[in-house]
Design a protein around this motif. Structure first.
Motif, mmCIF file in Angstrom:
data_model
loop_
_atom_site.group_PDB
_atom_site.id
_atom_site.type_symbol
_atom_site.label_atom_id
_atom_site.label_comp_id
_atom_site.label_asym_id
_atom_site.label_seq_id
_atom_site.Cartn_x
_atom_site.Cartn_y
_atom_site.Cartn_z
ATOM 1 N N LYS A 188 0.830 -1.203 0.000
ATOM 2 C CA LYS A 188 0.000 0.000 0.000
ATOM 3 C C LYS A 188 0.864 1.253 0.000
ATOM 4 C CE LYS A 188 -3.852 -2.227 2.256
ATOM 5 N NZ LYS A 188 -4.690 -2.318 3.421
ATOM 6 N N TYR A 189 0.485 2.193 -0.818
ATOM 7 C CA TYR A 189 1.166 3.487 -0.871
ATOM 8 C C TYR A 189 1.034 4.166 0.497
ATOM 9 C CZ TYR A 189 2.430 8.174 -2.417
ATOM 10 O OH TYR A 189 3.039 9.384 -2.570
ATOM 11 N N GLY A 190 2.148 4.675 1.006
ATOM 12 C CA GLY A 190 2.147 5.395 2.269
ATOM 13 C C GLY A 190 2.293 4.521 3.502
ATOM 14 N N VAL A 191 2.474 3.215 3.325
ATOM 15 C CA VAL A 191 2.614 2.299 4.462
ATOM 16 C C VAL A 191 4.019 1.716 4.459
ATOM 17 C CG1 VAL A 191 1.768 0.186 5.553
ATOM 18 C CG2 VAL A 191 0.153 1.739 4.418
ATOM 19 N N LYS A 192 4.810 2.068 5.473
ATOM 20 C CA LYS A 192 6.160 1.526 5.614
ATOM 21 C C LYS A 192 6.071 0.192 6.354
ATOM 22 C CE LYS A 192 10.803 2.805 7.113
ATOM 23 N NZ LYS A 192 11.480 2.286 5.964
ATOM 24 N N ILE A 193 6.672 -0.833 5.794
ATOM 25 C CA ILE A 193 6.666 -2.162 6.408
ATOM 26 C C ILE A 193 7.978 -2.365 7.153
ATOM 27 C CG2 ILE A 193 6.614 -4.642 5.984
ATOM 28 C CD1 ILE A 193 4.784 -4.091 3.613
ATOM 29 N N THR A 194 7.886 -2.473 8.461
ATOM 30 C CA THR A 194 9.059 -2.704 9.290
ATOM 31 C C THR A 194 9.682 -4.049 8.914
ATOM 32 O OG1 THR A 194 8.052 -1.453 11.085
ATOM 33 C CG2 THR A 194 9.880 -2.921 11.669
ATOM 34 N N GLY A 195 10.998 -4.058 8.695
ATOM 35 C CA GLY A 195 11.708 -5.299 8.385
ATOM 36 C C GLY A 195 11.840 -5.607 6.909
ATOM 37 N N ALA A 196 11.377 -4.697 6.030
ATOM 38 C CA ALA A 196 11.473 -4.937 4.578
ATOM 39 C C ALA A 196 12.435 -3.959 3.921
ATOM 40 C CB ALA A 196 10.093 -4.845 3.939
ATOM 41 N N ASP A 197 13.447 -3.522 4.670
ATOM 42 C CA ASP A 197 14.376 -2.492 4.181
ATOM 43 C C ASP A 197 15.740 -3.028 3.762
ATOM 44 O OD1 ASP A 197 12.557 -0.384 4.719
ATOM 45 O OD2 ASP A 197 13.119 -0.470 6.829
ATOM 46 N N SER A 198 15.939 -4.339 3.796
ATOM 47 C CA SER A 198 17.264 -4.877 3.495
ATOM 48 C C SER A 198 17.562 -4.812 1.995
ATOM 49 C CB SER A 198 17.386 -6.328 3.959
ATOM 50 O OG SER A 198 18.659 -6.843 3.604
ATOM 51 N N ASP A 215 18.907 -9.006 1.872
ATOM 52 C CA ASP A 215 18.210 -10.181 2.382
ATOM 53 C C ASP A 215 16.750 -10.218 1.905
ATOM 54 O OD1 ASP A 215 17.154 -12.312 3.820
ATOM 55 O OD2 ASP A 215 18.233 -11.797 5.668
ATOM 56 N N GLY A 216 16.550 -10.794 0.738
ATOM 57 C CA GLY A 216 15.215 -10.869 0.154
ATOM 58 C C GLY A 216 14.257 -11.731 0.941
ATOM 59 N N GLU A 217 14.743 -12.799 1.546
ATOM 60 C CA GLU A 217 13.850 -13.660 2.317
ATOM 61 C C GLU A 217 13.308 -12.919 3.533
ATOM 62 O OE1 GLU A 217 13.458 -18.082 4.303
ATOM 63 O OE2 GLU A 217 15.337 -17.532 3.321
ATOM 64 N N ALA A 218 14.153 -12.193 4.255
ATOM 65 C CA ALA A 218 13.691 -11.419 5.409
ATOM 66 C C ALA A 218 12.689 -10.350 4.973
ATOM 67 C CB ALA A 218 14.870 -10.787 6.135
ATOM 68 N N ASN A 219 12.993 -9.667 3.871
ATOM 69 C CA ASN A 219 12.065 -8.660 3.350
ATOM 70 C C ASN A 219 10.715 -9.284 3.018
ATOM 71 O OD1 ASN A 219 14.057 -6.647 3.385
ATOM 72 N ND2 ASN A 219 14.546 -6.895 1.217
ATOM 73 N N THR A 220 10.747 -10.425 2.321
ATOM 74 C CA THR A 220 9.518 -11.077 1.878
ATOM 75 C C THR A 220 8.686 -11.546 3.066
ATOM 76 O OG1 THR A 220 10.609 -11.765 -0.169
ATOM 77 C CG2 THR A 220 8.574 -12.911 0.402
ATOM 78 N N HIS A 277 11.173 -16.656 -2.392
ATOM 79 C CA HIS A 277 10.965 -15.290 -1.926
ATOM 80 C C HIS A 277 11.188 -14.315 -3.077
ATOM 81 C CE1 HIS A 277 15.341 -15.930 -1.194
ATOM 82 N NE2 HIS A 277 15.443 -14.655 -1.520
ATOM 83 N N ILE A 278 10.781 -13.074 -2.849
ATOM 84 C CA ILE A 278 10.991 -12.016 -3.837
ATOM 85 C C ILE A 278 12.435 -11.546 -3.687
ATOM 86 C CG2 ILE A 278 10.239 -9.734 -4.622
ATOM 87 C CD1 ILE A 278 7.524 -10.391 -3.173
ATOM 88 N N PRO A 279 13.187 -11.444 -4.772
ATOM 89 C CA PRO A 279 14.595 -11.070 -4.638
ATOM 90 C C PRO A 279 14.784 -9.669 -4.059
ATOM 91 C CG PRO A 279 13.987 -11.275 -6.962
ATOM 92 C CD PRO A 279 12.797 -11.662 -6.166
ATOM 93 N N SER A 280 15.827 -9.518 -3.266
ATOM 94 C CA SER A 280 16.259 -8.202 -2.807
ATOM 95 C C SER A 280 16.934 -7.485 -3.986
ATOM 96 C CB SER A 280 17.271 -8.357 -1.665
ATOM 97 O OG SER A 280 18.445 -8.989 -2.152
ATOM 98 N N CYS A 281 17.327 -6.239 -3.768
ATOM 99 C CA CYS A 281 18.064 -5.524 -4.828
ATOM 100 C C CYS A 281 19.341 -6.284 -5.206
ATOM 101 C CB CYS A 281 18.412 -4.107 -4.378
ATOM 102 S SG CYS A 281 16.994 -3.012 -4.289
ATOM 103 N N SER A 290 12.168 -7.060 -3.365
ATOM 104 C CA SER A 290 11.547 -7.014 -2.038
ATOM 105 C C SER A 290 12.076 -5.861 -1.190
ATOM 106 C CB SER A 290 11.779 -8.337 -1.303
ATOM 107 O OG SER A 290 13.164 -8.552 -1.105
ATOM 108 N N SER A 291 13.095 -5.183 -1.644
ATOM 109 C CA SER A 291 13.689 -4.086 -0.876
ATOM 110 C C SER A 291 12.804 -2.840 -0.950
ATOM 111 C CB SER A 291 15.086 -3.758 -1.413
ATOM 112 O OG SER A 291 15.920 -4.891 -1.379
ATOM 113 N N GLN A 292 12.405 -2.357 0.216
ATOM 114 C CA GLN A 292 11.557 -1.170 0.332
ATOM 115 C C GLN A 292 12.437 0.081 0.335
ATOM 116 O OE1 GLN A 292 7.966 -0.318 3.305
ATOM 117 N NE2 GLN A 292 9.843 -0.864 4.337
ATOM 118 N N PHE A 293 12.011 1.105 -0.362
ATOM 119 C CA PHE A 293 12.739 2.373 -0.375
ATOM 120 C C PHE A 293 12.181 3.337 0.671
ATOM 121 C CE2 PHE A 293 13.320 6.718 -1.965
ATOM 122 C CZ PHE A 293 14.708 6.745 -2.063
ATOM 123 N N SER A 294 10.870 3.383 0.793
ATOM 124 C CA SER A 294 10.209 4.300 1.728
ATOM 125 C C SER A 294 8.771 3.828 1.932
ATOM 126 C CB SER A 294 10.213 5.721 1.165
ATOM 127 O OG SER A 294 9.353 5.819 0.032
#
Length: 158
Positions: free
Chosen positions: A52-62, A65-70, A90-94, A120-124
């Motif tokens: 969702k736009y505007g929702v930061k997911i804690t733990g998806a910033d790596s 580590d794509g598995e941890a993000n996923t 899992h979804i690949p990390s950067c 799977s890497s979140q930017f913001s």
């Protein structure tokens, strides 16, 4: 349906890059969190929104580590993350996406080049990373847009 998946692999049992392994194609060896691992590109492909736009997911910033993000994405209700985990992947990390791109550049795997793929890497809170495999361009994309997902597996090497 969850499939039975290898939990690790001996270094001596690794095939050449580009050869079949654990239901996919062996991409490369790499290091993640102090552990050498085998990266495997799965044949599955699906699409959906990252979140969702505007929702930061804690733990998806790596970045690596794509598995941890996923897993963090799935806990927050991400449909694409849940689907990837159901496949035993899992979804690949950067980082993992760039390793997949290197395998494509070496002629070892085939990937769709006409659409962006989610990483799977979140930017913001508003954006996550995506990659186009035509040229390996890494970009940030609004999370609620539909993009492709090409899952990977990462096995510890013993």
């Amino acid at each position: 349906m969850t499939q039975s998946v290898l939990q690790s692999i001996a270094a001596a049992d690794l095939p050449e890059r580009g050869q079949p392994l654990a239901g996919g194609t062996f991409v490369t060896r790499y290091w993640l969190n102090g552990q050498e691992r085998a990266l495997i590109l799965m044949p599955d492909e699906f699409e959906g929104a990252w979140g969702k736009y505007g929702v930061k997911i804690t733990g998806a910033d790596s970045y690596s580590d794509g598995e941890a993000n996923t897993r963090a994405m799935a806990e927050a209700g991400s449909e694409i993350a849940i689907k990837a985990l159901e496949l035993g992947a899992h979804i690949p990390s950067c980082l993992e996406g760039q390793l997949v791109m290197a395998a494509k550049a070496d002629g070892l795997v085939t990937l769709r080049e006409d659409r962006f793929h989610w990483m799977s890497s979140q930017f913001s809170a508003d954006f996550a990373y995506s990659m186009v495999f035509e040229d390996g361009w890494l970009n940030t994309t609004v999370k609620d847009l539909e993009r492709l997902v090409r899952p990977v597996r990462s096995l510890p090497i013993q």
